[in-house]
Write a protein that holds these residues in place. Sequence first.
Motif, PDB file in Angstrom:
ATOM      1  N   LEU A  17       0.832  -1.204   0.000  1.00  0.00           N
ATOM      2  CA  LEU A  17       0.000   0.000   0.000  1.00  0.00           C
ATOM      3  C   LEU A  17       0.864   1.250   0.000  1.00  0.00           C
ATOM      4  N   PHE A  18       1.843   1.307   0.870  1.00  0.00           N
ATOM      5  CA  PHE A  18       2.691   2.493   0.960  1.00  0.00           C
ATOM      6  C   PHE A  18       3.473   2.716  -0.342  1.00  0.00           C
ATOM      7  N   ASP A  19       3.919   1.637  -0.972  1.00  0.00           N
ATOM      8  CA  ASP A  19       4.621   1.770  -2.260  1.00  0.00           C
ATOM      9  C   ASP A  19       3.701   2.386  -3.307  1.00  0.00           C
ATOM     10  N   SER A  20       2.448   1.936  -3.334  1.00  0.00           N
ATOM     11  CA  SER A  20       1.514   2.448  -4.342  1.00  0.00           C
ATOM     12  C   SER A  20       1.170   3.917  -4.102  1.00  0.00           C
ATOM     13  N   LEU A  21       1.252   4.342  -2.842  1.00  0.00           N
ATOM     14  CA  LEU A  21       0.980   5.740  -2.505  1.00  0.00           C
ATOM     15  C   LEU A  21       2.191   6.634  -2.758  1.00  0.00           C
ATOM     16  N   HIS A  22       3.312   6.004  -3.108  1.00  0.00           N
ATOM     17  CA  HIS A  22       4.563   6.719  -3.391  1.00  0.00           C
ATOM     18  C   HIS A  22       5.014   7.568  -2.211  1.00  0.00           C
ATOM     19  N   PHE A  23       4.834   7.006  -1.008  1.00  0.00           N
ATOM     20  CA  PHE A  23       5.338   7.690   0.178  1.00  0.00           C
ATOM     21  C   PHE A  23       6.863   7.713   0.147  1.00  0.00           C
ATOM     22  N   GLU A  24       7.424   8.839   0.531  1.00  0.00           N
ATOM     23  CA  GLU A  24       8.875   8.913   0.673  1.00  0.00           C
ATOM     24  C   GLU A  24       9.235   8.411   2.064  1.00  0.00           C
ATOM     25  N   GLU A  25       9.822   7.230   2.115  1.00  0.00           N
ATOM     26  CA  GLU A  25      10.173   6.593   3.377  1.00  0.00           C
ATOM     27  C   GLU A  25      11.665   6.358   3.431  1.00  0.00           C
ATOM     28  N   THR A  26      12.286   6.741   4.527  1.00  0.00           N
ATOM     29  CA  THR A  26      13.687   6.400   4.728  1.00  0.00           C
ATOM     30  C   THR A  26      13.780   4.942   5.167  1.00  0.00           C
ATOM     31  N   GLU A  27      14.987   4.411   5.160  1.00  0.00           N
ATOM     32  CA  GLU A  27      15.205   3.052   5.644  1.00  0.00           C
ATOM     33  C   GLU A  27      14.778   2.921   7.100  1.00  0.00           C
ATOM     34  N   GLU A  28      15.060   3.959   7.902  1.00  0.00           N
ATOM     35  CA  GLU A  28      14.687   3.932   9.311  1.00  0.00           C
ATOM     36  C   GLU A  28      13.170   3.905   9.461  1.00  0.00           C
ATOM     37  N   GLU A  29      12.462   4.711   8.673  1.00  0.00           N
ATOM     38  CA  GLU A  29      11.003   4.753   8.766  1.00  0.00           C
ATOM     39  C   GLU A  29      10.379   3.428   8.356  1.00  0.00           C
ATOM     40  N   ALA A  30      10.951   2.780   7.332  1.00  0.00           N
ATOM     41  CA  ALA A  30      10.412   1.505   6.865  1.00  0.00           C
ATOM     42  C   ALA A  30      10.570   0.411   7.919  1.00  0.00           C
ATOM     43  N   ARG A  31      11.691   0.410   8.631  1.00  0.00           N
ATOM     44  CA  ARG A  31      11.887  -0.635   9.647  1.00  0.00           C
ATOM     45  C   ARG A  31      10.965  -0.418  10.847  1.00  0.00           C
ATOM     46  N   ILE A  32      10.684   0.839  11.196  1.00  0.00           N
ATOM     47  CA  ILE A  32       9.767   1.108  12.297  1.00  0.00           C
ATOM     48  C   ILE A  32       8.350   0.708  11.901  1.00  0.00           C
ATOM     49  N   ARG A  33       7.974   0.983  10.675  1.00  0.00           N
ATOM     50  CA  ARG A  33       6.657   0.548  10.187  1.00  0.00           C
ATOM     51  C   ARG A  33       6.539  -0.972  10.240  1.00  0.00           C
ATOM     52  N   ALA A  34       7.602  -1.669   9.820  1.00  0.00           N
ATOM     53  CA  ALA A  34       7.587  -3.131   9.847  1.00  0.00           C
ATOM     54  C   ALA A  34       7.438  -3.651  11.271  1.00  0.00           C
ATOM     55  N   ALA A  35       8.155  -3.036  12.211  1.00  0.00           N
ATOM     56  CA  ALA A  35       8.062  -3.455  13.608  1.00  0.00           C
ATOM     57  C   ALA A  35       6.655  -3.229  14.146  1.00  0.00           C
ATOM     58  N   ALA A  36       6.027  -2.107  13.789  1.00  0.00           N
ATOM     59  CA  ALA A  36       4.670  -1.813  14.244  1.00  0.00           C
ATOM     60  C   ALA A  36       3.684  -2.868  13.765  1.00  0.00           C
ATOM     61  N   CYS A  37       3.883  -3.366  12.551  1.00  0.00           N
ATOM     62  CA  CYS A  37       3.009  -4.425  12.025  1.00  0.00           C
ATOM     63  C   CYS A  37       3.233  -5.734  12.773  1.00  0.00           C
ATOM     64  N   LEU A  38       4.468  -6.057  13.062  1.00  0.00           N
ATOM     65  CA  LEU A  38       4.772  -7.329  13.730  1.00  0.00           C
ATOM     66  C   LEU A  38       4.146  -7.416  15.119  1.00  0.00           C
ATOM     67  N   VAL A  39       4.080  -6.293  15.827  1.00  0.00           N
ATOM     68  CA  VAL A  39       3.570  -6.317  17.208  1.00  0.00           C
ATOM     69  C   VAL A  39       2.104  -5.903  17.294  1.00  0.00           C
ATOM     70  N   SER A  40       1.415  -5.854  16.175  1.00  0.00           N
ATOM     71  CA  SER A  40       0.070  -5.277  16.145  1.00  0.00           C
ATOM     72  C   SER A  40      -1.003  -6.142  16.786  1.00  0.00           C
ATOM     73  N   ASP A  41      -0.692  -7.393  17.128  1.00  0.00           N
ATOM     74  CA  ASP A  41      -1.731  -8.261  17.709  1.00  0.00           C
ATOM     75  C   ASP A  41      -1.340  -8.799  19.077  1.00  0.00           C
ATOM     76  N   ILE A  42      -0.340  -8.222  19.710  1.00  0.00           N
ATOM     77  CA  ILE A  42       0.134  -8.829  20.958  1.00  0.00           C
ATOM     78  C   ILE A  42      -0.743  -8.486  22.153  1.00  0.00           C
ATOM     79  N   CYS A  43      -1.725  -7.586  21.982  1.00  0.00           N
ATOM     80  CA  CYS A  43      -2.605  -7.220  23.093  1.00  0.00           C
ATOM     81  C   CYS A  43      -4.005  -7.825  22.947  1.00  0.00           C
TER      82      CYS A  43
END
Length: 488
Positions: free
Chosen positions: A329-355
């Motif tokens: 989705l983010f690729d299709s929206l052509h968001f400008e993401e740094t490497e740091e921003e992409a890894r934080i987004r990935a981490a947020a997805c990984l922990v999204s169901d732990i509660c």
Amino acid sequence: MAIIDIGSNSVRLVAYEGCTRSPASLFNEKALCGLGRGVASTGMMDGKAVDSALAALRRFRGLCDVMQITDIRALATAAVRDAANGEDFVREAGRILGCPVSVLTGAREAELSALGVASGFWRPDGVVGDMGGGSLELVEVTRGALRPGLSLRLGGFALQDASGGSLKKAADLARVALANAPQIGALHGRTFYAVGGTWRALARLHMEQTGYPLHVMHAYAISPREMLDFCRMVQRLDVTALEAIGVISPARRPLLAYGALLMEQIIRRGKPSSIMISPSGVREGLLYEGLPPEIQEQDPLLTTAAELNWLRSRSPRHGEELQDWVGGLFDSLHFEETEEEARIRAAACLVSDICWRAHPDYRGEQALKLLSQATYTGITHPERAFIAFANYIRHEGLSTDGGAARIRELMPVHMVERARILGAAMRVAYVLSGAMAGVLPRCPLRDTGGVLTLTIPRELASLRCDRIHNRLKTLGRTLGLPVQVTEE
């Protein structure tokens, strides 16, 4: 395994779950024994301090027995290596612990401190300064690679003894000692990673005085200008009169002014861009050093997020699929993401169901607290806030984000908006998939010519519902896009 760190001020036991890229601490206890007090002036460790330290070691050995830990590593630093009675102490300490005590040279202590920062931060770049009771270790680190370090007798007790208790004389001693340190010259415009109990105490006092909303010491960042002003205040005032002084152990308070004057001299001479507090030091450096190179190169944040996903999510593969689904989705929206921003987004997805085990009415609140305060490393405070806030939105929706106002303060505006978008996208994903793997890869969400399009295959058409469409419309309004759901 356990590491026992015999420092110039504290003696500490830390038991770890294992030797991993992001080690989890099972038990952590310290005793403030003050072994380094008076060593610079008398050449000896005080008898009462030695007795106190040996008593702590007896307890630590007993705790290791209770926890059935057989792999014990014991380290000693400046006070023990500088004192004339250091060898006698090491012999008795080894007998009590049932393992040898390694007395670190200044160079070795500097190396392990820097490795600890390399362990706790993702590709750190700057200078590591580890202030103990007896010495200051300085090491330049460039994206995790170390240069030879330097050890100076500028610890809190060492400065106190050598100056006769005069802060002005201690500042002069620090200024002279730092004048020719190459690491200070290499600091200009870069991050200073502050390691050691005195500087952590100074940062904790600053945190309390300013009413900072997140009580997490790892990667607590302070601007050099603000830190300089704060250090001057600590040297000028009686810190015991400060309202927040209760957060500092009475045994550490006498050394705060020496930590402040040393930090002031480093800032004045080195001109860093930022002061970053690191709880990771010698102990974590020893663990990190023992890892295979391929493990050392892993991202500590993503490693921890993946572990939390597998331990606590309903369907761990769903969290992995969510990373890719949101990434598309983010690729299709052509968001400008740094490497740091992409890894934080990935981490947020990984922990999204732990509660998910929390009551539905409190999942957002639980996610906000747990994910902002978790013990993961390789992450800054704004990035913690991003992960926590995105997952708060994922549970609570966009209309109730006021409950996360204090956490939002830690982020710049663009991070807040990106977290809102991520949280809204995850709300679509979870109602679509039921938190189970195998659905998201077959149902891409993309910006197709200015329309936010969710494509559902015919064999999954029964999953369509108004909730999906309503959540998709909410995401579309956030992005300023019309929406549609199509079938293939």
